[in-house]
Design an enzyme around this catalytic site. Structure first.
Site, PDB file in Angstrom:
ATOM      1  CD  GLU A 137     -12.557  -3.671  -2.096  1.00  0.00           C
ATOM      2  OE1 GLU A 137     -12.385  -4.539  -1.216  1.00  0.00           O
ATOM      3  OE2 GLU A 137     -11.898  -2.636  -2.146  1.00  0.00           O
ATOM      4  CB  THR A 190     -12.725  -0.376   4.818  1.00  0.00           C
ATOM      5  OG1 THR A 190     -11.361  -0.389   4.401  1.00  0.00           O
ATOM      6  CG2 THR A 190     -13.530   0.475   3.847  1.00  0.00           C
TER       7      THR A 190
HETATM    8  N1  HSE Z   1     -13.200   4.627  -0.941  1.00  0.00           N
HETATM    9  C1  HSE Z   1     -13.049   3.651   0.111  1.00  0.00           C
HETATM   10  C2  HSE Z   1     -13.218   4.353   1.431  1.00  0.00           C
HETATM   11  C3  HSE Z   1     -11.700   3.030   0.028  1.00  0.00           C
HETATM   12  O1  HSE Z   1     -12.559   5.365   1.635  1.00  0.00           O
HETATM   13  O2  HSE Z   1     -14.000   3.890   2.266  1.00  0.00           O
HETATM   14  C4  HSE Z   1     -11.434   2.004   1.093  1.00  0.00           C
HETATM   15  O3  HSE Z   1     -10.094   1.600   1.035  1.00  0.00           O
END
Ligand code: HSE
Length: 318
Positions: A137, A190
């Site tokens: 990630e 993201t």
């Molecule tokens: N918690 C993360 C965000 C998840 O919302 O940026 C990304 O899929």
């Protein structure tokens, strides 16, 4: 064992109010990874299908490769890996659209670390694999958040109480809940969806948010889908990100009018998810959301399932 094939499901991160600290797994879609013993030392990625050629085949740049390399480095440090003489080759089949908000990079990463761990004789438990999956990630979006990788790995609802030290709480799976996930044919990175977020929040918003997160967890424990739905209310992240998703407001309104208990952005978007109490209601809500996007000439895919309580699964061993 010469090869192992593993399926990792899509995940809904944030779950409305619980930004970066809660996520759950759904049944499908997902990514599939086959790991094989290889004569070449280290990690190789021989094949990726379903990515339209956009993902790197370099294991040092690919999220799945980075995670497996981190796992191997750790095992070698512990004297637990026999990789001095052999390597691991990875084949990845993408079932998840990239940049969809369904935990696409997490599914690949989790499937790869589970497959690699299996090939090596499963020296680590699922829980112990989490930090290595989180490394993927970090490569994917610059932040090692765990609200996709943890539910993809463990299944069900997973709460991240703390990142430092990592403290992960596996919550019960509410059997009454049905989930409609709508994935519009749009892409949102993201990284970009994190950039729009404000660095500070007002006390008023914080009060609303922790009330909702607590109610969401209560709803999960009580198997109360209506309470869970109300508790998706998000005063901090949704208002900023909704502006990045054309059709979001109309689709959410359509979902609620069609009977959803609640609706919000899945992960960092552009996918949406809605909660209902039956399969029939979940399908009705899916049709309503899809029509809202179709009115803007945006095509979409709809997935209906209950919460996936098992997470990643080994589907073949040889
Ligand atoms: N918690 C993360 C965000 C998840 O919302 O940026 C990304 O899929």
């Amino acid at each position: 064992m010469r090869s192992v094939t593993v399926f990792a499901p899509a995940t809904v991160a944030n779950v409305g109010s619980a930004f970066d600290v809660l996520g759950f797994a759904v049944a499908a879609p997902g990514d599939t990874v086959t790991a094989r013993r290889s004569e070449k030392p280290g990690v190789t990625i021989s094949e990726i299908v379903g990515d339209n050629g956009v993902l790197s085949r370099d294991p040092h740049k690919n999220t799945a490769g980075v995670s497996v390399l981190a796992l191997i480095k750790h095992l070698e440090g512990q004297g637990l890996s026999s990789l001095a003489t052999t390597g691991i080759d990875i084949s990845l089949e993408k079932g998840l659209p990239i940049g969809s908000g369904l935990g696409s990079s997490s599914a690949s990463t989790v499937a790869a670390v589970v497959a690699a761990n299996e090939i090596l004789g499963a020296p680590l438990s699922r829980e112990e694999l989490l930090p290595f999956a989180m490394e993927g990630e970090r490569v994917a979006c610059g932040a090692a958040h765990a609200d996709n990788v943890a539910p993809a790995l463990l299944g069900g609802f997973v709460l991240i109480r703390s990142y430092d030290p990592l403290d992960v709480v596996h919550l019960p799976t509410p059997s009454n809940a049905w989930v409609t996930v709508l994935s519009p044919h749009l892409e949102l990175k993201t990284q970009d969806a994190r950039k729009v977020l404000k660095r500070s929040v007002s006390l008023e918003s914080a009060i609303s948010q922790w009330g909702n997160v607590a109610a969401l967890v209560a709803g999960i424990y009580q198997n109360d889908v209506r309470l869970m739905g109300r508790a998706l209310e998000d005063k901090i992240v949704e208002p900023e990100r909704a502006q990045l998703i054309p059709g979001y407001a109309a689709a959410k309104k359509a979902a609620l009018e069609a009977g959803a208990a609640g609706c919000s952005i899945s992960g960092s978007g552009p996918s949406l998810f809605a909660l209902t109490e039956s399969e029939a209601a979940a399908n009705t809500v899916g049709l309503a959301m899809r029509s809202a996007f179709a009115a803007l000439e945006i095509q979409s895919n709809v997935y209906v399932s209950q919460i996936n309580s098992t997470g990643t699964s080994v589907i073949h061993r040889e």
